[in-house]
Design a protein around this motif. Structure first.
Motif, PDB file in Angstrom:
ATOM      1  N   THR A 166      21.674  60.200 -14.907  1.00 37.58           N
ATOM      2  CA  THR A 166      21.172  60.027 -13.535  1.00 37.58           C
ATOM      3  C   THR A 166      19.987  59.067 -13.535  1.00 37.58           C
ATOM      4  OG1 THR A 166      19.645  61.891 -13.785  1.00 37.58           O
ATOM      5  CG2 THR A 166      21.789  62.357 -12.760  1.00 37.58           C
ATOM      6  N   LEU A 167      19.851  58.407 -12.400  1.00 36.25           N
ATOM      7  CA  LEU A 167      18.675  57.575 -12.165  1.00 36.25           C
ATOM      8  C   LEU A 167      18.010  58.118 -10.902  1.00 36.25           C
ATOM      9  CD1 LEU A 167      16.968  55.048 -12.772  1.00 36.25           C
ATOM     10  CD2 LEU A 167      18.513  53.769 -11.278  1.00 36.25           C
ATOM     11  N   THR A 168      16.748  58.494 -11.025  1.00 34.18           N
ATOM     12  CA  THR A 168      16.047  59.074  -9.883  1.00 34.18           C
ATOM     13  C   THR A 168      14.939  58.135  -9.407  1.00 34.18           C
ATOM     14  OG1 THR A 168      16.462  61.294 -10.710  1.00 34.18           O
ATOM     15  CG2 THR A 168      14.658  61.061  -9.121  1.00 34.18           C
ATOM     16  N   VAL A 169      14.873  57.971  -8.102  1.00 31.57           N
ATOM     17  CA  VAL A 169      13.736  57.246  -7.519  1.00 31.57           C
ATOM     18  C   VAL A 169      12.955  58.277  -6.705  1.00 31.57           C
ATOM     19  CG1 VAL A 169      13.016  55.422  -5.934  1.00 31.57           C
ATOM     20  CG2 VAL A 169      14.964  55.039  -7.473  1.00 31.57           C
ATOM     21  N   ARG A 170      11.729  58.488  -7.107  1.00 33.56           N
ATOM     22  CA  ARG A 170      10.928  59.551  -6.493  1.00 33.56           C
ATOM     23  C   ARG A 170       9.733  58.943  -5.760  1.00 33.56           C
ATOM     24  NH1 ARG A 170       9.391  63.789 -10.746  1.00 33.56           N
ATOM     25  NH2 ARG A 170      11.478  64.492 -10.134  1.00 33.56           N
ATOM     26  N   ASP A 171       9.515  59.444  -4.540  1.00 32.83           N
ATOM     27  CA  ASP A 171       8.306  58.977  -3.851  1.00 32.83           C
ATOM     28  C   ASP A 171       7.558  60.169  -3.290  1.00 32.83           C
ATOM     29  OD1 ASP A 171       8.861  59.474  -0.848  1.00 32.83           O
ATOM     30  OD2 ASP A 171      10.687  58.391  -1.452  1.00 32.83           O
ATOM     31  N   ASN A 172       6.257  59.989  -3.031  1.00 28.74           N
ATOM     32  CA  ASN A 172       5.503  61.029  -2.352  1.00 28.74           C
ATOM     33  C   ASN A 172       5.160  60.567  -0.940  1.00 28.74           C
ATOM     34  OD1 ASN A 172       3.739  59.143  -3.322  1.00 28.74           O
ATOM     35  ND2 ASN A 172       2.198  60.580  -4.074  1.00 28.74           N
TER      36      ASN A 172
END
Ligand code: ADP
Length: 636
Positions: free
Chosen positions: A72-78
């Protein structure tokens, strides 16, 4: 949990996109990162007035997390996150009319036109180009719990509550298995991700971070046999910010000097030489944009023509939307490199593509004026440098003058330089300004070398009168003058083929009478020369020289030479119609005339010698050079 269907139009767009049209799959990362950046913008904005957010500007970031084991490739933002309703509305529908129109236009079409989508972005859905499942775990600012949205593509999606510790969004892309055509697994490699972030998202305002492993060596305290220290290697993972965030062209002129821009240009274009001109624009108005353009210091053919035309990269708010956009400026400025960044160009295809085109045209027109202005300034301030520029790129400008029936000729004419001597080049405007009162036309002579053009016999009379000549060194130059038609009302005069306009009416009449009087003699000369010349006549433009060759009709000698290298047999057969001009005042012609009365054979030999001389001086090919030697020997 029941599966919900995408709205019909989204489903079709999704099918279209996933299955056929996208060649440039890698832009999915740009799209997902752009969404993350927008979500952070929104929460950051709220945080300005709302203490409850508990985050300051420096706390916002985007994480890109590859997981090879889970694939998996995750792009995480807050950022601001989404609630259940929003997840459903935003990710389950493309209900914007623009995208629907666009889809209708594209339906049933394949091929080139469709690639345009790749240039403007398709948002969240692009994740499905590389993933067979996408999971979004998000929690909206102000909500206590999160939402899990999941879809395996066009067949629908599920939404369910879930836990999420803090506000923000994870977009988890389950990458497709590798196939013969595509290795989706490369999107888990650090080097690839870094390269993509730098290429497309380098100027996203928020830090895009990644854990990057690095080998570190440490002394063990033990020694090798030779006494050198023993090392131990271990892998350290460092959290690195991959993007540079603020693009240089977004900063104000006070912050960034021209030298900074030049350093950027050299680094990004792998150029050793300084550019010869820099154009910086900060435009606000109907269309706002910032531009930083460079005219290269030398022609770097590989870089220009390697991949497509145009060297200007388009950004929208720091996000790259098109590399080498060839729509922005005309081909005559295709050597210009640089960037244009306009917030008015959206990444989103839901806006009309045509609208983009209009905006691009406005930007392009303004930029062309600026580029031209900068080149004119260079011509004024640093002539040698401009001449160097013209040597490198003048060809593009000349082709531009001839293009589209001369549509751009007046925009470009003042940028053109023409040789008037070994070390001298002028614009047509300068030429005309320097013309003496008595001079009526702009005289030019063509050849493939400057020295030869300067030595053409027909130039003699023009020079004797103290007039300058323009020397044209390629058939393209002749076409340029034809396209330009005139300069400030002065027409162009080819010294080889045209009437120089020096003779008075009486002189012209006298010349005609002389030709009639000498009809038999001229016919004899023509006959002695066989098929080589279509006409023989007396001329007054030769000053001291006995003879010269000119051409008449639409094909000049330069064009003939050009065609001779042409691809088809028919083209190679094109010949200029040659005229032998004789200077009746010169000794050789007078001797020939006298000999003709008494010894026709000898006169024929003199005619052959003069004919070959004229051809030689004109730079024409000589079929039989030995014949010249033979004729000369037999004469003495
Ligand atoms: P666009 O961003 O062009 O509007 P997208 O298909 O990329 O279209 O995204 C649709 C919407 O989903 C966005 O407008 C936004 O409201 C929401 N969205 C997407 N990603 C995120 C995210 N990471 N955080 C919050 N909202 C998001």
């Amino acid at each position: 949990m029941s599966k919900k269907q995408f709205k019909a139009e989204s489903k079709r767009l999704l099918d279209l996109m996933i299955n056929s049209i996208y060649t440039n799959k890698e832009i999915f990362l740009r799209e997902i990162i752009s969404n993350a950046s927008d979500a952070i913008d929104k929460l950051c904005y709220i945080s300005l007035t709302d203490d409850q957010v508990g985050l300051s500007r420096d706390d916002f970031h985007i994480d890109v997390i590859p997981d090879k084991e889970a694939r998996t490739l995750t792009v995480r933002d807050n950022g601001i996150g989404m609630n259940a309703q929003e997840a459903e509305n935003n990710l389950g529908v493309i209900a914007k009319s623009g995208s629907l129109n666009f889809k209708n236009e594209m339906d049933g079409e394949k091929g080139e036109d469709l690639s345009i989508i790749g240039q403007f972005g398709v948002g969240f859905y692009s994740a499905f180009m590389v993933s067979d499942k996408v999971t979004v775990i998000t929690r909206k600012y102000g909500e206590e719990s999160g939402v899990k949205w999941e879809s395996t593509g066009a067949d629908g999606y599920t939404v369910a509550p879930c836990e999420r510790e803090s506000v923000g969004t994870d977009v988890i892309m389950h990458l497709k298995p590798d196939s013969d055509e595509e290795l989706f697994g490369t999107y888990l490699e650090i080097w690839k991700l870094k390269a993509l972030i730098r290429k497309y998202s380098d100027y996203v305002r928020w830090p895009i971070r990644m854990d990057v492993p690095r080998q570190e060596r440490e002394e063990t305290g033990e020694k090798n046999d030779d006494g050198s220290p023993k090392y131990e290697y271990r892998t350290v993972v460092e959290n690195e910010t991959v993007n540079s965030m603020i693009p240089i062209w977004q900063r104000s002129r006070k912050e960034v000097t021209d030298d900074d821009c030049i350093a950027y240009y050299k680094e990004h274009n792998r150029e050793a030489k300084d550019p010869c001109a820099l154009v910086r624009v900060d435009a606000e108005g109907a269309v706002s944009y910032k531009a930083m353009l460079f005219v290269p210091g030398e022609e770097n053919a590989a870089a220009f023509y390697g991949e497509g035309k145009g060297g200007i990269t388009l950004y929208s708010n720091g996000v790259m939307i098109m590399e080498k956009c060839d729509k922005l400026v005309h081909d005559y400025f295709e050597f210009v490199k640089g960037v244009v960044d306009s917030p008015d160009l959206s990444l989103n295809i839901s806006r009309e593509i045509l609208q983009h085109d209009r905006q691009l045209r406005v930007i392009g027109q303004n930029l062309e004026k600026k580029i031209k202005g900068e080149l004119e300034k260079l011509m004024k301030d640093d002539r040698p440098k401009y001449e160097e520029f013209f040597k490198n790129f003048g060809y593009h400008l000349k082709v531009g003058v001839c293009d589209e029936y001369g549509r751009y000729k007046d925009f470009l004419r003042d940028l053109l330089l023409f040789h008037t001597g070994e070390d001298k080049q002028v614009t047509l405007k300068e030429y005309v300004e320097n013309m003496p009162e008595s001079q009526k036309s702009i005289y030019f002579a063509s050849s493939d070398s400057l020295r030869h053009a300067m030595s053409l016999p027909q130039c003699a009379e023009v020079k004797r009168r103290g007039y300058e000549l323009i020397y044209l060194l390629s058939p393209l130059d002749e076409m340029v003058l034809e396209a330009l038609h005139d300069q400030d009302g002065k027409s162009f005069c080819n010294v080889v083929t045209d009437d120089l306009g020096f003779d008075t009416d009486e002189e012209k009449k006298a010349a005609e009478e002389r030709d009639i009087e000498n009809k038999d003699f001229l016919a004899f000369v023509k006959e002695s020369l066989g098929e080589r010349f279509s006409r023989v006549k007396f001329s007054t433009k030769l000053a001291e020289l006995p003879c010269a060759m000119s051409t008449e009709g639409p094909v000049t000698l330069e064009m003939e030479k050009y065609f001779r290298r042409g691809p088809s047999e028919e083209m190679r057969k094109v010949r200029a119609s040659r005229v032998l001009e004789l200077n009746g005042e010169s000794r050789p012609v007078q001797v020939m005339r006298e000999t003709w009365e008494s010894d026709k054979e000898k006169a024929g030999r003199i005619a052959a010698i003069l004919g070959t001389l004229a051809e030689l001086m004109a730079g024409a090919d000589i079929d039989d050079p030995a014949e010249l030697a033979k004729n000369v020997s037999e004469l003495f």
